[in-house]
Design an enzyme around this catalytic site. Structure first.
Site, mmCIF file in Angstrom:
data_model
loop_
_atom_site.group_PDB
_atom_site.id
_atom_site.type_symbol
_atom_site.label_atom_id
_atom_site.label_comp_id
_atom_site.label_asym_id
_atom_site.label_seq_id
_atom_site.Cartn_x
_atom_site.Cartn_y
_atom_site.Cartn_z
ATOM 1 N N ARG A 53 8.740 3.827 -4.071
ATOM 2 C CA ARG A 53 8.305 5.179 -3.725
ATOM 3 C C ARG A 53 7.821 5.167 -2.289
ATOM 4 N NH1 ARG A 53 4.605 9.315 -6.923
ATOM 5 N NH2 ARG A 53 6.619 9.523 -7.938
ATOM 6 N N ARG A 55 1.384 8.487 -12.922
ATOM 7 C CA ARG A 55 2.377 8.606 -13.969
ATOM 8 C C ARG A 55 3.583 7.706 -13.749
ATOM 9 N NH1 ARG A 55 0.987 13.360 -15.049
ATOM 10 N NH2 ARG A 55 0.971 13.532 -12.813
ATOM 11 N N THR A 56 4.232 7.859 -12.617
ATOM 12 C CA THR A 56 5.503 7.171 -12.406
ATOM 13 C C THR A 56 5.325 5.655 -12.384
ATOM 14 O OG1 THR A 56 6.251 9.066 -11.145
ATOM 15 C CG2 THR A 56 7.540 7.076 -10.938
ATOM 16 N N HIS A 96 13.867 12.412 -6.818
ATOM 17 C CA HIS A 96 13.083 11.616 -7.750
ATOM 18 C C HIS A 96 13.949 11.524 -9.010
ATOM 19 C CE1 HIS A 96 9.956 9.851 -10.000
ATOM 20 N NE2 HIS A 96 9.005 10.736 -9.878
ATOM 21 N N LYS A 137 -1.324 -4.711 8.034
ATOM 22 C CA LYS A 137 -1.350 -5.680 9.134
ATOM 23 C C LYS A 137 -0.133 -5.525 10.031
ATOM 24 C CE LYS A 137 -3.630 -8.964 6.062
ATOM 25 N NZ LYS A 137 -3.356 -10.142 5.216
#
Lengths: 179, 308
Positions: B108, B58-59, B136, B86
Protein backbone atom coordinates in the site's frame (compact mmCIF):
# COMPACT_ATOMS: atom_id res chain seq x y z
CA UNK A 1 -9.91 -50.07 -22.62
CA UNK A 2 -13.28 -50.18 -20.92
CA UNK A 3 -13.23 -52.24 -17.73
CA UNK A 4 -16.67 -51.40 -16.34
CA UNK A 5 -19.93 -50.23 -17.87
CA UNK A 6 -22.99 -48.63 -16.34
CA UNK A 7 -24.60 -51.90 -15.23
CA UNK A 8 -21.40 -53.14 -13.63
CA UNK A 9 -20.87 -49.89 -11.77
CA UNK A 10 -24.42 -50.05 -10.42
CA UNK A 11 -24.05 -53.69 -9.44
CA UNK A 12 -20.75 -53.03 -7.66
CA UNK A 13 -22.21 -50.07 -5.76
CA UNK A 14 -25.17 -52.18 -4.62
CA UNK A 15 -22.83 -54.91 -3.45
CA UNK A 16 -20.70 -52.35 -1.58
CA UNK A 17 -23.80 -51.13 0.22
CA UNK A 18 -24.87 -54.62 1.17
CA UNK A 19 -21.39 -55.36 2.46
CA UNK A 20 -21.46 -52.18 4.51
CA UNK A 21 -24.94 -52.88 5.90
CA UNK A 22 -24.07 -56.45 6.84
CA UNK A 23 -21.32 -55.07 9.07
CA UNK A 24 -23.34 -52.14 10.41
CA UNK A 25 -26.77 -52.86 11.84
CA UNK A 26 -27.29 -49.52 13.49
CA UNK A 27 -27.15 -46.58 11.12
CA UNK A 28 -27.68 -43.86 13.75
CA UNK A 29 -24.74 -41.49 13.72
CA UNK A 30 -23.70 -42.54 10.22
CA UNK A 31 -22.78 -39.89 7.66
CA UNK A 32 -21.54 -40.40 4.13
CA UNK A 33 -18.85 -38.00 2.88
CA UNK A 34 -17.73 -38.00 -0.74
CA UNK A 35 -14.43 -36.62 -1.98
CA UNK A 36 -14.96 -34.04 -4.73
CA UNK A 37 -15.68 -34.62 -7.45
CA UNK A 38 -16.72 -38.14 -8.40
CA UNK A 39 -16.49 -39.44 -4.87
CA UNK A 40 -19.16 -36.87 -4.04
CA UNK A 41 -21.40 -38.28 -6.77
CA UNK A 42 -20.87 -41.81 -5.49
CA UNK A 43 -21.60 -40.72 -1.91
CA UNK A 44 -25.02 -39.46 -3.03
CA UNK A 45 -25.73 -42.78 -4.71
CA UNK A 46 -24.57 -44.79 -1.69
CA UNK A 47 -26.82 -42.77 0.60
CA UNK A 48 -29.75 -43.34 -1.75
CA UNK A 49 -29.05 -47.07 -1.97
CA UNK A 50 -28.92 -47.32 1.82
CA UNK A 51 -32.25 -45.51 1.98
CA UNK A 52 -33.75 -47.89 -0.60
CA UNK A 53 -32.61 -50.94 1.36
CA UNK A 54 -33.07 -49.83 4.95
CA UNK A 55 -35.55 -46.96 4.59
CA UNK A 56 -33.29 -44.71 6.66
CA UNK A 57 -32.02 -41.40 5.34
CA UNK A 58 -28.29 -40.90 5.82
CA UNK A 59 -26.85 -37.37 5.65
CA UNK A 60 -24.38 -36.71 2.83
CA UNK A 61 -21.51 -34.24 2.73
CA UNK A 62 -18.86 -33.34 0.20
CA UNK A 63 -15.20 -32.75 0.86
CA UNK A 64 -12.70 -30.86 -1.29
CA UNK A 65 -9.19 -32.01 -0.48
CA UNK A 66 -7.19 -29.66 -2.69
CA UNK A 67 -6.37 -27.30 0.17
CA UNK A 68 -4.79 -30.26 1.97
CA UNK A 69 -2.69 -31.67 -0.88
CA UNK A 70 0.95 -32.37 -0.16
CA UNK A 71 2.09 -31.48 -3.66
CA UNK A 72 0.81 -27.91 -4.03
CA UNK A 73 4.35 -26.55 -4.26
CA UNK A 74 5.27 -29.07 -6.98
CA UNK A 75 2.37 -29.35 -9.37
CA UNK A 76 2.39 -27.19 -12.46
CA UNK A 77 -1.35 -26.67 -12.65
CA UNK A 78 -3.70 -24.98 -10.30
CA UNK A 79 -6.36 -27.21 -8.82
CA UNK A 80 -9.92 -25.87 -8.97
CA UNK A 81 -11.14 -25.51 -5.41
CA UNK A 82 -14.62 -26.98 -5.15
CA UNK A 83 -16.84 -26.66 -2.16
CA UNK A 84 -16.63 -28.56 1.06
CA UNK A 85 -20.20 -28.88 2.22
CA UNK A 86 -20.70 -30.75 5.46
CA UNK A 87 -23.47 -28.73 7.10
CA UNK A 88 -23.59 -30.82 10.27
CA UNK A 89 -21.23 -31.75 13.08
CA UNK A 90 -19.07 -34.81 12.50
CA UNK A 91 -18.13 -35.07 16.18
CA UNK A 92 -18.62 -38.63 17.47
CA UNK A 93 -20.14 -39.68 14.14
CA UNK A 94 -19.39 -42.73 12.03
CA UNK A 95 -18.04 -41.27 8.78
CA UNK A 96 -18.15 -43.36 5.63
CA UNK A 97 -15.64 -41.69 3.32
CA UNK A 98 -16.28 -42.41 -0.36
CA UNK A 99 -14.03 -41.99 -3.39
CA UNK A 100 -13.94 -43.39 -6.90
CA UNK A 101 -10.35 -44.70 -7.12
CA UNK A 102 -7.83 -45.55 -4.42
CA UNK A 103 -4.38 -45.23 -5.97
CA UNK A 104 -1.40 -43.63 -4.19
CA UNK A 105 -3.41 -43.04 -1.00
CA UNK A 106 -2.42 -39.37 -0.94
CA UNK A 107 -5.94 -38.12 -1.63
CA UNK A 108 -7.28 -40.16 1.27
CA UNK A 109 -4.51 -38.87 3.54
CA UNK A 110 -5.53 -35.32 2.62
CA UNK A 111 -9.20 -36.17 3.17
CA UNK A 112 -8.45 -37.54 6.64
CA UNK A 113 -6.62 -34.34 7.57
CA UNK A 114 -9.48 -32.25 6.19
CA UNK A 115 -12.07 -34.28 8.12
CA UNK A 116 -10.14 -34.03 11.37
CA UNK A 117 -10.08 -30.24 11.00
CA UNK A 118 -13.88 -30.33 10.98
CA UNK A 119 -14.27 -32.33 14.17
CA UNK A 120 -13.49 -35.61 15.89
CA UNK A 121 -15.51 -38.47 14.41
CA UNK A 122 -15.91 -41.70 16.35
CA UNK A 123 -14.82 -43.74 13.36
CA UNK A 124 -13.87 -43.14 9.73
CA UNK A 125 -14.17 -45.92 7.16
CA UNK A 126 -13.17 -45.81 3.53
CA UNK A 127 -15.24 -47.10 0.60
CA UNK A 128 -13.91 -47.03 -2.97
CA UNK A 129 -15.31 -48.14 -6.28
CA UNK A 130 -11.87 -49.22 -7.50
CA UNK A 131 -8.61 -50.12 -5.83
CA UNK A 132 -5.59 -50.06 -8.07
CA UNK A 133 -2.04 -50.91 -7.04
CA UNK A 134 0.92 -48.48 -6.55
CA UNK A 135 0.16 -47.22 -3.05
CA UNK A 136 2.59 -44.60 -1.72
CA UNK A 137 1.13 -44.40 1.79
CA UNK A 138 -0.02 -47.13 4.19
CA UNK A 139 -3.74 -46.65 3.50
CA UNK A 140 -6.30 -49.36 2.65
CA UNK A 141 -10.03 -49.30 1.98
CA UNK A 142 -12.58 -51.00 4.24
CA UNK A 143 -14.96 -51.61 1.33
CA UNK A 144 -13.59 -52.14 -2.17
CA UNK A 145 -15.78 -52.53 -5.24
CA UNK A 146 -13.21 -53.93 -7.63
CA UNK A 147 -9.46 -54.51 -7.47
CA UNK A 148 -7.26 -54.07 -10.51
CA UNK A 149 -3.52 -54.29 -11.07
CA UNK A 150 -2.04 -51.96 -13.65
CA UNK A 151 1.47 -50.99 -14.68
CA UNK A 152 2.47 -47.50 -13.62
CA UNK A 153 2.13 -46.04 -17.12
CA UNK A 154 -1.61 -46.71 -17.06
CA UNK A 155 -4.32 -44.65 -15.46
CA UNK A 156 -7.92 -45.33 -14.54
CA UNK A 157 -10.65 -42.89 -15.41
CA UNK A 158 -14.11 -43.08 -13.90
CA UNK A 159 -16.93 -41.33 -15.74
CA UNK A 160 -20.28 -40.87 -14.03
CA UNK A 161 -23.46 -39.70 -15.67
CA UNK A 162 -24.15 -36.96 -13.11
CA UNK A 163 -21.01 -35.03 -14.10
CA UNK A 164 -19.85 -36.62 -17.37
CA UNK A 165 -21.61 -37.36 -20.62
CA UNK A 166 -21.37 -41.10 -20.05
CA UNK A 167 -20.88 -43.74 -17.37
CA UNK A 168 -17.95 -46.13 -17.52
CA UNK A 169 -14.53 -46.98 -16.13
CA UNK A 170 -11.68 -46.98 -18.64
CA UNK A 171 -7.96 -47.67 -18.48
CA UNK A 172 -5.83 -45.20 -20.37
CA UNK A 173 -2.17 -44.97 -21.15
CA UNK A 174 -0.74 -41.84 -19.55
CA UNK A 175 -0.61 -38.93 -21.95
CA UNK A 176 -2.47 -40.80 -24.67
CA UNK A 177 -6.02 -41.28 -25.69
CA UNK A 178 -8.06 -44.33 -24.96
CA UNK A 179 -6.37 -47.69 -25.61
CA UNK B 1 -9.38 -21.84 -16.57
CA UNK B 2 -6.14 -20.95 -14.82
CA UNK B 3 -4.97 -17.77 -13.21
CA UNK B 4 -1.72 -17.12 -15.04
CA UNK B 5 -0.68 -13.85 -13.47
CA UNK B 6 2.27 -13.16 -11.21
CA UNK B 7 0.63 -10.12 -9.64
CA UNK B 8 -2.72 -8.60 -8.78
CA UNK B 9 -2.32 -4.91 -9.56
CA UNK B 10 -5.73 -3.68 -10.66
CA UNK B 11 -9.14 -4.74 -11.88
CA UNK B 12 -8.74 -2.75 -15.08
CA UNK B 13 -6.55 -5.43 -16.64
CA UNK B 14 -8.51 -8.46 -15.40
CA UNK B 15 -11.00 -10.23 -17.66
CA UNK B 16 -14.51 -11.14 -16.53
CA UNK B 17 -13.39 -14.80 -16.56
CA UNK B 18 -10.49 -14.07 -14.24
CA UNK B 19 -12.75 -12.13 -11.90
CA UNK B 20 -15.23 -15.01 -11.87
CA UNK B 21 -12.45 -17.48 -11.10
CA UNK B 22 -11.37 -15.38 -8.11
CA UNK B 23 -14.97 -15.04 -6.86
CA UNK B 24 -15.66 -18.76 -7.25
CA UNK B 25 -12.45 -19.65 -5.44
CA UNK B 26 -13.36 -17.18 -2.70
CA UNK B 27 -16.72 -18.94 -2.25
CA UNK B 28 -14.85 -22.11 -1.34
CA UNK B 29 -12.69 -20.27 1.15
CA UNK B 30 -15.75 -18.61 2.67
CA UNK B 31 -16.75 -22.02 4.02
CA UNK B 32 -13.38 -22.42 5.78
CA UNK B 33 -14.15 -19.28 7.81
CA UNK B 34 -17.26 -20.91 9.28
CA UNK B 35 -15.38 -23.93 10.62
CA UNK B 36 -14.38 -24.42 14.23
CA UNK B 37 -10.78 -24.67 13.01
CA UNK B 38 -10.48 -21.79 10.54
CA UNK B 39 -7.23 -22.88 9.00
CA UNK B 40 -6.07 -24.99 6.08
CA UNK B 41 -2.48 -26.05 5.33
CA UNK B 42 -2.52 -24.86 1.70
CA UNK B 43 0.27 -22.24 1.76
CA UNK B 44 2.51 -23.93 4.29
CA UNK B 45 6.07 -22.77 3.70
CA UNK B 46 5.13 -19.61 1.79
CA UNK B 47 6.07 -16.23 3.18
CA UNK B 48 4.22 -12.98 2.58
CA UNK B 49 5.25 -9.47 3.60
CA UNK B 50 2.82 -6.63 4.19
CA UNK B 51 4.46 -3.41 2.99
CA UNK B 52 2.33 -0.52 4.16
CA UNK B 53 3.49 3.00 3.45
CA UNK B 54 0.11 4.38 4.52
CA UNK B 55 -2.05 3.77 7.59
CA UNK B 56 -4.55 0.93 7.45
CA UNK B 57 -6.35 -1.30 9.93
CA UNK B 58 -8.82 -3.29 7.95
CA UNK B 59 -6.79 -4.15 4.88
CA UNK B 60 -3.55 -4.97 6.67
CA UNK B 61 -5.29 -7.11 9.26
CA UNK B 62 -7.40 -8.78 6.59
CA UNK B 63 -4.33 -9.77 4.57
CA UNK B 64 -2.60 -10.92 7.72
CA UNK B 65 -5.49 -13.15 8.74
CA UNK B 66 -5.96 -14.45 5.20
CA UNK B 67 -2.33 -15.53 5.05
CA UNK B 68 -2.55 -17.14 8.48
CA UNK B 69 -5.74 -19.00 7.59
CA UNK B 70 -3.77 -20.53 4.72
CA UNK B 71 -0.84 -21.39 6.96
CA UNK B 72 1.54 -18.96 5.25
CA UNK B 73 3.96 -16.91 7.32
CA UNK B 74 3.37 -13.19 7.20
CA UNK B 75 5.54 -10.33 8.34
CA UNK B 76 4.51 -6.71 8.65
CA UNK B 77 6.37 -3.64 7.60
CA UNK B 78 5.11 -0.15 8.13
CA UNK B 79 6.98 2.89 6.91
CA UNK B 80 6.62 4.81 10.15
CA UNK B 81 8.89 2.41 12.01
CA UNK B 82 11.36 1.61 9.26
CA UNK B 83 14.53 2.60 7.46
CA UNK B 84 12.44 4.66 5.06
CA UNK B 85 12.84 7.33 7.71
CA UNK B 86 16.61 6.93 7.26
CA UNK B 87 16.35 7.73 3.56
CA UNK B 88 16.12 4.28 1.99
CA UNK B 89 14.37 4.25 -1.39
CA UNK B 90 11.16 2.31 -1.98
CA UNK B 91 12.84 -0.11 -4.36
CA UNK B 92 15.75 -0.74 -2.00
CA UNK B 93 13.38 -1.43 0.86
CA UNK B 94 11.40 -3.87 -1.28
CA UNK B 95 14.55 -5.56 -2.62
CA UNK B 96 15.84 -6.08 0.90
CA UNK B 97 12.61 -7.73 1.94
CA UNK B 98 12.64 -9.93 -1.15
CA UNK B 99 16.25 -10.89 -0.31
CA UNK B 100 14.85 -12.37 2.89
CA UNK B 101 13.13 -14.96 0.65
CA UNK B 102 9.52 -13.87 0.69
CA UNK B 103 7.10 -15.10 -1.98
CA UNK B 104 4.72 -12.16 -2.15
CA UNK B 105 4.53 -8.49 -1.20
CA UNK B 106 1.26 -6.80 -0.28
CA UNK B 107 1.85 -3.13 -1.01
CA UNK B 108 0.00 0.00 0.00
CA UNK B 109 1.37 3.38 -0.98
CA UNK B 110 0.05 6.90 -1.44
CA UNK B 111 1.48 7.14 -4.98
CA UNK B 112 -0.46 5.59 -7.87
CA UNK B 113 1.54 2.98 -9.78
CA UNK B 114 3.88 1.88 -7.00
CA UNK B 115 2.66 -1.71 -7.19
CA UNK B 116 3.02 -1.76 -10.97
CA UNK B 117 6.55 -0.41 -10.62
CA UNK B 118 7.54 -3.05 -8.06
CA UNK B 119 5.90 -5.80 -10.10
CA UNK B 120 8.14 -4.93 -13.04
CA UNK B 121 11.29 -4.81 -10.95
CA UNK B 122 10.84 -7.78 -8.64
CA UNK B 123 10.44 -11.51 -9.28
CA UNK B 124 7.92 -12.08 -6.47
CA UNK B 125 4.13 -11.68 -6.58
CA UNK B 126 2.92 -8.16 -5.87
CA UNK B 127 -0.57 -7.51 -4.57
CA UNK B 128 -1.78 -3.95 -4.72
CA UNK B 129 -3.47 -3.08 -1.43
CA UNK B 130 -4.18 0.46 -2.55
CA UNK B 131 -2.05 2.90 -4.54
CA UNK B 132 -3.05 6.53 -4.11
CA UNK B 133 -6.38 7.26 -5.73
CA UNK B 134 -5.71 4.67 -8.43
CA UNK B 135 -7.00 1.21 -7.45
CA UNK B 136 -7.65 -1.12 -4.55
CA UNK B 137 -8.33 -4.35 -6.40
CA UNK B 138 -9.02 -6.68 -3.45
CA UNK B 139 -11.61 -4.21 -2.12
CA UNK B 140 -13.21 -4.12 -5.56
CA UNK B 141 -13.27 -7.92 -5.64
CA UNK B 142 -14.78 -8.25 -2.18
CA UNK B 143 -17.46 -5.74 -3.15
CA UNK B 144 -18.27 -7.83 -6.22
CA UNK B 145 -18.28 -10.96 -4.09
CA UNK B 146 -20.61 -9.40 -1.51
CA UNK B 147 -23.03 -8.21 -4.19
CA UNK B 148 -23.02 -11.58 -5.92
CA UNK B 149 -23.55 -13.38 -2.61
CA UNK B 150 -26.73 -11.39 -1.91
CA UNK B 151 -28.09 -10.80 -5.39
CA UNK B 152 -26.98 -14.03 -7.04
CA UNK B 153 -25.70 -12.15 -10.04
CA UNK B 154 -24.09 -8.84 -10.88
CA UNK B 155 -25.17 -8.34 -14.48
CA UNK B 156 -27.87 -5.71 -15.06
CA UNK B 157 -27.90 -4.43 -11.49
CA UNK B 158 -28.08 -0.67 -10.94
CA UNK B 159 -25.21 0.31 -8.68
CA UNK B 160 -24.70 3.83 -7.31
CA UNK B 161 -21.35 4.94 -5.92
CA UNK B 162 -21.86 8.07 -3.87
CA UNK B 163 -19.36 10.41 -2.24
CA UNK B 164 -15.76 11.42 -2.74
CA UNK B 165 -15.12 9.75 -6.09
CA UNK B 166 -12.05 11.84 -6.85
CA UNK B 167 -9.92 10.51 -4.01
CA UNK B 168 -11.34 7.00 -3.96
CA UNK B 169 -9.29 4.08 -5.27
CA UNK B 170 -12.17 1.86 -4.18
CA UNK B 171 -14.50 3.69 -6.57
CA UNK B 172 -12.12 3.09 -9.46
CA UNK B 173 -11.72 -0.62 -8.73
CA UNK B 174 -15.47 -0.95 -8.23
CA UNK B 175 -16.21 0.80 -11.51
CA UNK B 176 -13.84 -1.43 -13.50
CA UNK B 177 -15.08 -4.58 -11.80
CA UNK B 178 -18.79 -3.79 -11.96
CA UNK B 179 -18.61 -2.79 -15.60
CA UNK B 180 -16.80 -5.98 -16.55
CA UNK B 181 -19.46 -8.01 -14.74
CA UNK B 182 -22.24 -6.22 -16.62
CA UNK B 183 -23.70 -3.91 -13.96
CA UNK B 184 -24.88 -0.36 -14.70
CA UNK B 185 -22.84 2.06 -12.62
CA UNK B 186 -23.76 5.61 -11.60
CA UNK B 187 -21.49 7.89 -9.66
CA UNK B 188 -22.64 10.84 -7.62
CA UNK B 189 -20.96 13.48 -5.48
CA UNK B 190 -20.25 17.19 -5.29
CA UNK B 191 -18.65 18.51 -8.52
CA UNK B 192 -15.40 19.23 -6.67
CA UNK B 193 -15.10 15.56 -5.73
CA UNK B 194 -15.86 14.12 -9.17
CA UNK B 195 -12.82 13.59 -11.39
CA UNK B 196 -12.85 15.11 -14.85
CA UNK B 197 -13.91 12.71 -17.60
CA UNK B 198 -15.17 10.08 -15.15
CA UNK B 199 -17.84 9.19 -17.73
CA UNK B 200 -15.10 7.81 -19.97
CA UNK B 201 -14.90 4.88 -17.54
CA UNK B 202 -18.40 3.92 -18.65
CA UNK B 203 -20.47 5.34 -15.82
CA UNK B 204 -23.42 7.70 -15.61
CA UNK B 205 -22.70 10.88 -13.71
CA UNK B 206 -25.18 12.79 -11.63
CA UNK B 207 -24.83 15.48 -8.98
CA UNK B 208 -28.18 14.60 -7.44
CA UNK B 209 -28.29 11.79 -4.88
CA UNK B 210 -32.00 11.33 -5.62
CA UNK B 211 -31.23 10.62 -9.26
CA UNK B 212 -28.44 8.28 -8.29
CA UNK B 213 -30.64 6.28 -5.93
CA UNK B 214 -33.62 5.92 -8.27
CA UNK B 215 -34.31 2.17 -8.84
CA UNK B 216 -30.97 1.31 -7.37
CA UNK B 217 -30.11 -2.32 -6.43
CA UNK B 218 -26.89 -1.50 -4.63
CA UNK B 219 -25.56 1.71 -3.14
CA UNK B 220 -21.91 2.06 -2.21
CA UNK B 221 -21.28 5.03 0.10
CA UNK B 222 -17.81 6.56 0.35
CA UNK B 223 -16.37 8.79 3.00
CA UNK B 224 -14.83 12.19 2.33
CA UNK B 225 -11.09 11.69 2.38
CA UNK B 226 -10.21 14.93 4.14
CA UNK B 227 -6.61 13.80 4.66
CA UNK B 228 -6.07 13.76 0.91
CA UNK B 229 -7.58 17.16 0.22
CA UNK B 230 -4.97 19.87 -0.03
CA UNK B 231 -7.65 22.57 -0.16
CA UNK B 232 -11.12 22.27 1.24
CA UNK B 233 -13.35 20.88 -1.49
CA UNK B 234 -16.62 20.96 0.43
CA UNK B 235 -17.81 24.10 2.21
CA UNK B 236 -18.74 22.25 5.41
CA UNK B 237 -19.58 18.75 6.57
CA UNK B 238 -23.05 20.02 7.44
CA UNK B 239 -23.63 21.13 3.88
CA UNK B 240 -22.20 17.89 2.51
CA UNK B 241 -24.55 15.94 4.76
CA UNK B 242 -27.58 17.92 3.59
CA UNK B 243 -26.89 17.13 -0.05
CA UNK B 244 -25.11 13.77 -0.13
CA UNK B 245 -25.86 11.80 3.03
CA UNK B 246 -28.16 8.82 2.81
CA UNK B 247 -31.38 8.99 4.78
CA UNK B 248 -34.57 6.94 5.00
CA UNK B 249 -36.50 9.36 2.83
CA UNK B 250 -33.99 9.27 -0.03
CA UNK B 251 -33.60 5.50 0.27
CA UNK B 252 -37.26 5.06 -0.65
CA UNK B 253 -36.28 5.96 -4.21
CA UNK B 254 -34.14 2.83 -4.42
CA UNK B 255 -35.52 -0.67 -4.86
CA UNK B 256 -37.03 -2.10 -1.64
CA UNK B 257 -34.30 -4.73 -1.38
CA UNK B 258 -31.43 -2.30 -1.96
CA UNK B 259 -28.09 -3.29 -0.46
CA UNK B 260 -26.09 -0.67 1.38
CA UNK B 261 -22.33 -1.00 1.26
CA UNK B 262 -19.36 0.97 2.49
CA UNK B 263 -15.65 0.13 2.20
CA UNK B 264 -14.92 1.75 5.58
CA UNK B 265 -13.83 3.58 7.57
CA UNK B 266 -17.39 4.83 8.09
CA UNK B 267 -17.89 8.40 9.22
CA UNK B 268 -21.18 7.88 11.00
CA UNK B 269 -23.45 10.84 10.74
CA UNK B 270 -21.63 12.28 7.73
CA UNK B 271 -22.16 10.16 4.61
CA UNK B 272 -24.41 7.66 6.35
CA UNK B 273 -26.51 7.90 9.54
CA UNK B 274 -25.68 5.30 12.18
CA UNK B 275 -29.16 3.81 11.93
CA UNK B 276 -28.77 3.03 8.25
CA UNK B 277 -25.21 1.74 8.68
CA UNK B 278 -26.54 -0.74 11.24
CA UNK B 279 -29.76 -1.56 9.41
CA UNK B 280 -30.81 -4.87 7.95
CA UNK B 281 -30.06 -3.66 4.43
CA UNK B 282 -26.50 -2.78 5.32
CA UNK B 283 -23.89 -5.45 4.50
CA UNK B 284 -20.92 -3.41 5.66
CA UNK B 285 -19.67 -6.06 8.07
CA UNK B 286 -20.34 -8.89 5.62
CA UNK B 287 -18.00 -7.06 3.27
CA UNK B 288 -15.29 -7.26 5.93
CA UNK B 289 -15.81 -11.00 6.45
CA UNK B 290 -15.91 -11.66 2.72
CA UNK B 291 -12.69 -9.67 2.39
CA UNK B 292 -10.82 -12.48 4.13
CA UNK B 293 -12.21 -15.14 1.78
CA UNK B 294 -11.43 -13.01 -1.28
CA UNK B 295 -7.86 -12.31 -0.13
CA UNK B 296 -7.36 -16.01 0.63
CA UNK B 297 -8.47 -16.74 -2.93
CA UNK B 298 -6.07 -14.16 -4.36
CA UNK B 299 -3.14 -15.49 -2.33
CA UNK B 300 -4.01 -19.04 -3.36
CA UNK B 301 -4.32 -18.22 -7.06
CA UNK B 302 -1.06 -16.24 -7.11
CA UNK B 303 1.05 -18.56 -5.00
CA UNK B 304 -0.02 -22.10 -5.93
CA UNK B 305 1.85 -22.96 -9.11
CA UNK B 306 5.32 -23.94 -10.08
CA UNK B 307 5.40 -23.48 -13.80
CA UNK B 308 5.85 -19.74 -13.67
Amino acid sequence: MKIMNLEEIERVLKRLCQKFLSKNENLDGLIVVGIQRRGAVLAERISKLIKDIKGQKVPVGTLDINLYRDDLSRISYQPVIRSTNIPFSIDDKHVLLVDDVLYTGRTVRAALDALLDLGRPKKIELMVLLDRNCRELPIQADYTGKKIILSSDKMVEVKLREVDDREEVVVLKRGEDEI
Amino acid sequence: MRFERKDLLDLRSLSAEEINLILNTAASFREVLERPIKKVPTLRGKTIANLFFEPSTRTRLSFELSAKRLNADIVNFSSSTSSVLKGESLLDTARNIVAMKVDALVVRHSSPGVSHFLAQKLPVSIINAGDGAHEHPTQGLLDLYSIRERKGNIANLNVAIIGDIAHSRVARSDIWGLNKMGARVRVCGPPTLIPKDIEKLGVELTYSIEEALLDCDVVIMLRIQRERQKVSLVPSLQEYRDFFSLNREKLKLAKPDVLIMHPGPVNRGVEIPAKIADSRQSIILNQVTNGIAVRMAVLYLLLVHSSR
